[in-house]
Motif scaffolding. Structure first.
Motif, PDB file in Angstrom:
ATOM      1  N   GLY A  46      45.067  32.808  39.586  1.00 54.71           N
ATOM      2  CA  GLY A  46      43.521  33.199  38.925  1.00 54.71           C
ATOM      3  C   GLY A  46      43.419  32.675  37.424  1.00 54.71           C
ATOM      4  O   GLY A  46      44.177  32.949  36.560  1.00 54.71           O
ATOM      5  N   ASP A  87      48.634  30.575  27.992  1.00 52.80           N
ATOM      6  CA  ASP A  87      47.478  30.817  27.370  1.00 52.80           C
ATOM      7  C   ASP A  87      46.680  29.457  27.191  1.00 52.80           C
ATOM      8  O   ASP A  87      47.469  28.510  26.470  1.00 52.80           O
ATOM      9  CB  ASP A  87      47.422  31.518  26.000  1.00 52.80           C
ATOM     10  N   TYR A 127      35.269  32.016  36.881  1.00 55.79           N
ATOM     11  CA  TYR A 127      36.140  32.795  37.181  1.00 55.79           C
ATOM     12  C   TYR A 127      36.796  32.349  38.733  1.00 55.79           C
ATOM     13  O   TYR A 127      35.883  32.436  39.625  1.00 55.79           O
ATOM     14  CB  TYR A 127      35.581  34.074  37.511  1.00 55.79           C
ATOM     15  N   LEU A 128      37.892  31.640  38.741  1.00 59.15           N
ATOM     16  CA  LEU A 128      38.404  30.869  40.120  1.00 59.15           C
ATOM     17  C   LEU A 128      39.823  31.543  40.469  1.00 59.15           C
ATOM     18  O   LEU A 128      40.632  31.566  39.560  1.00 59.15           O
ATOM     19  CB  LEU A 128      38.247  29.674  39.427  1.00 59.15           C
ATOM     20  N   GLY A 158      42.676  31.644  30.401  1.00 56.96           N
ATOM     21  CA  GLY A 158      43.906  32.487  30.828  1.00 56.96           C
ATOM     22  C   GLY A 158      44.147  32.435  32.085  1.00 56.96           C
ATOM     23  O   GLY A 158      43.244  32.304  33.165  1.00 56.96           O
ATOM     24  N   ILE A 159      45.393  32.558  32.657  1.00 58.59           N
ATOM     25  CA  ILE A 159      45.881  32.267  34.063  1.00 58.59           C
ATOM     26  C   ILE A 159      46.450  33.680  34.343  1.00 58.59           C
ATOM     27  O   ILE A 159      47.505  34.243  33.720  1.00 58.59           O
ATOM     28  CB  ILE A 159      46.834  31.258  34.320  1.00 58.59           C
ATOM     29  N   LEU A 160      46.342  34.278  35.658  1.00 60.13           N
ATOM     30  CA  LEU A 160      46.760  35.690  36.096  1.00 60.13           C
ATOM     31  C   LEU A 160      47.446  35.023  37.561  1.00 60.13           C
ATOM     32  O   LEU A 160      46.447  35.012  38.584  1.00 60.13           O
ATOM     33  CB  LEU A 160      46.143  36.826  36.200  1.00 60.13           C
ATOM     34  N   GLN A 208      32.528  38.724  37.368  1.00 59.00           N
ATOM     35  CA  GLN A 208      33.457  39.704  37.995  1.00 59.00           C
ATOM     36  C   GLN A 208      33.199  40.937  37.296  1.00 59.00           C
ATOM     37  O   GLN A 208      33.026  41.076  35.887  1.00 59.00           O
ATOM     38  CB  GLN A 208      34.732  39.167  37.658  1.00 59.00           C
ATOM     39  N   ASN A 241      40.753  37.496  42.132  1.00 54.31           N
ATOM     40  CA  ASN A 241      42.067  37.698  42.495  1.00 54.31           C
ATOM     41  C   ASN A 241      42.342  38.687  43.647  1.00 54.31           C
ATOM     42  O   ASN A 241      42.911  38.547  44.698  1.00 54.31           O
ATOM     43  CB  ASN A 241      43.135  37.980  41.424  1.00 54.31           C
ATOM     44  N   GLY A 300      40.783  32.212  34.454  1.00 51.27           N
ATOM     45  CA  GLY A 300      39.280  32.792  33.740  1.00 51.27           C
ATOM     46  C   GLY A 300      39.108  31.665  32.466  1.00 51.27           C
ATOM     47  O   GLY A 300      39.934  31.615  31.767  1.00 51.27           O
ATOM     48  N   PHE A 306      39.869  41.530  32.013  1.00 51.42           N
ATOM     49  CA  PHE A 306      39.298  40.301  31.646  1.00 51.42           C
ATOM     50  C   PHE A 306      37.818  40.172  31.774  1.00 51.42           C
ATOM     51  O   PHE A 306      37.225  40.154  32.930  1.00 51.42           O
ATOM     52  CB  PHE A 306      39.874  39.132  32.509  1.00 51.42           C
ATOM     53  N   GLY A 364      37.258  42.185  36.393  1.00 51.06           N
ATOM     54  CA  GLY A 364      38.200  41.076  36.234  1.00 51.06           C
ATOM     55  C   GLY A 364      39.459  41.584  35.369  1.00 51.06           C
ATOM     56  O   GLY A 364      39.458  42.317  34.548  1.00 51.06           O
ATOM     57  N   ARG A 365      40.636  41.021  36.077  1.00 51.32           N
ATOM     58  CA  ARG A 365      41.811  41.283  35.782  1.00 51.32           C
ATOM     59  C   ARG A 365      42.862  40.321  34.599  1.00 51.32           C
ATOM     60  O   ARG A 365      42.514  39.230  35.134  1.00 51.32           O
ATOM     61  CB  ARG A 365      42.872  41.991  36.727  1.00 51.32           C
ATOM     62  N   GLY A 366      43.467  40.714  33.511  1.00 52.04           N
ATOM     63  CA  GLY A 366      44.131  39.882  32.904  1.00 52.04           C
ATOM     64  C   GLY A 366      45.716  40.165  32.992  1.00 52.04           C
ATOM     65  O   GLY A 366      45.884  41.266  33.787  1.00 52.04           O
ATOM     66  N   ARG A 367      46.476  39.575  32.327  1.00 54.27           N
ATOM     67  CA  ARG A 367      47.948  39.739  32.273  1.00 54.27           C
ATOM     68  C   ARG A 367      48.293  41.209  31.615  1.00 54.27           C
ATOM     69  O   ARG A 367      47.238  41.616  30.810  1.00 54.27           O
ATOM     70  CB  ARG A 367      48.661  38.607  31.499  1.00 54.27           C
TER      71      ARG A 367
HETATM   72  C1  BTN Z   1      45.117  36.583  30.920  1.00 50.71           C
HETATM   73  O1  BTN Z   1      45.075  35.685  29.967  1.00 50.71           O
HETATM   74  O2  BTN Z   1      45.243  37.929  30.714  1.00 50.71           O
HETATM   75  C2  BTN Z   1      44.727  35.902  32.435  1.00 50.71           C
HETATM   76  C3  BTN Z   1      43.152  36.244  32.863  1.00 50.71           C
HETATM   77  C4  BTN Z   1      42.819  35.819  34.014  1.00 50.71           C
HETATM   78  C5  BTN Z   1      41.651  36.061  34.601  1.00 50.71           C
HETATM   79  C6  BTN Z   1      41.208  35.278  35.618  1.00 50.71           C
HETATM   80  S1  BTN Z   1      39.179  35.261  36.310  1.00 50.71           S
HETATM   81  C7  BTN Z   1      39.713  34.943  37.785  1.00 50.71           C
HETATM   82  C8  BTN Z   1      40.838  35.789  38.313  1.00 50.71           C
HETATM   83  N1  BTN Z   1      40.486  37.174  38.716  1.00 50.71           N
HETATM   84  C9  BTN Z   1      40.967  38.030  37.775  1.00 50.71           C
HETATM   85  O3  BTN Z   1      40.682  38.969  38.177  1.00 50.71           O
HETATM   86  N2  BTN Z   1      41.631  37.502  36.892  1.00 50.71           N
HETATM   87  C10 BTN Z   1      41.795  36.231  37.115  1.00 50.71           C
END
Ligand code: BTN
Length: 242
Positions: free
Chosen positions: A141, A111, A67-68, A121-123, A47, A25, A143, A58, A50-53
């Motif tokens: 984003g 989710d 990781y897309l 998950g999607i961010l 990653q 992201n 994962g 993540f 990696g970041r989540g919501r």
């Molecule tokens: C979540 O469920 O909290 C969302 C997770 C999203 C993770 C994906 S991995 C690819 C993209 N890059 C990130 O840093 N986060 C998203």
């Protein structure tokens, strides 16, 4: 291993594959600022940040997951952008089904769940110009846990998370799976731009939250309600006990 399975020439040209990155992201945002094209897909083998919501992290171990991030530049008012994540959730399910033959469900809002545990998950993040209110870009984003074993998850999520390999009992080729998800996202984006397709119907059909009691958390207050339906903006319609 991804390229041969990507359907269109245009999407093949807009694919960025990285060995390791802090967050796809973050990479997509930097690309957006530097003029990256609409529909660019960025995928990484690992990653490190990696970041989540909701500000969560993540965990994205090397060689295990997908990781897309997709970069979009639609010419629409920002308010319309909120439905993209739900459309993307359906598309991710489509991609998984095409590659692995199983269809996960969606826990509202986004989710992706298989066997009662979170698979993906999607961010989604977007940038709006302060002065004009114009939408500059959206990044979605995704994962997806593919070949993780239980010990690849941090202890605090181990009981709630799963991977495709754990569910299917065998490893899954990530390249083809990733291409199937990208192909499904390409169809989704075309439909989303025109308001076409049956994404809302399919979201509602696959939504595991409906027909259940849910906890509504508002600040420090928690309340129980019954999840009745999904509205046209993908909002959850609940019935309160009163
Ligand atoms: C979540 O469920 O909290 C969302 C997770 C999203 C993770 C994906 S991995 C690819 C993209 N890059 C990130 O840093 N986060 C998203």
């Amino acid at each position: 291993t991804i390229l041969p399975h990507i359907r269109g020439e245009a999407q093949r040209e807009r694919l960025v594959c990285l060995d390791s990155v802090d967050s796809t992201n973050n990479y997509a945002k930097a690309l957006a600022v530097n003029g990256g094209a609409d529909g660019t897909a960025i995928v990484a083998d690992e990653q490190t940040g990696g970041r989540g919501r909701l500000g969560r992290s993540f965990l994205s171990p090397k060689g295990k997951g997908i990781y897309l991030t997709l970069l979009y530049r639609p010419d629409i008012p920002p308010a319309r952008a909120v439905t993209l994540t739900a459309y993307a959730a359906v598309a991710v399910c489509d991609g998984i089904e095409a590659a692995a033959g199983v269809r996960p469900g969606v826990k509202w809002t986004n989710d992706i769940v298989l066997g009662g545990r979170k698979l993906s998950g999607i961010l989604t993040e977007m940038s709006v110009e302060g002065e004009t209110g114009a939408l500059q870009y959206i990044i979605a984003g995704i994962g997806l846990n593919v070949n993780h074993a239980p010990e690849d998850f941090p202890p605090e999520v181990r009981d709630m998370a799963t991977s495709l390999a754990m569910q299917l009992g065998h490893p899954v080729a990530r390249g083809r799976l990733c291409a199937c998800v990208i192909n499904a996202l390409e169809d989704m984006y075309a439909a989303w731009l025109t308001g076409g397709g049956d994404y809302w119907e399919r979201y509602r059909e696959g939504c595991l939250t409906l027909g259940r009691t849910v906890r509504l958390i508002r600040g420090t207050r928690t309340e129980e309600a019954f999840a009745e339906d999904i509205d046209r903006d993908f909002g959850l319609i609940v019935r309160h006990p009163d």
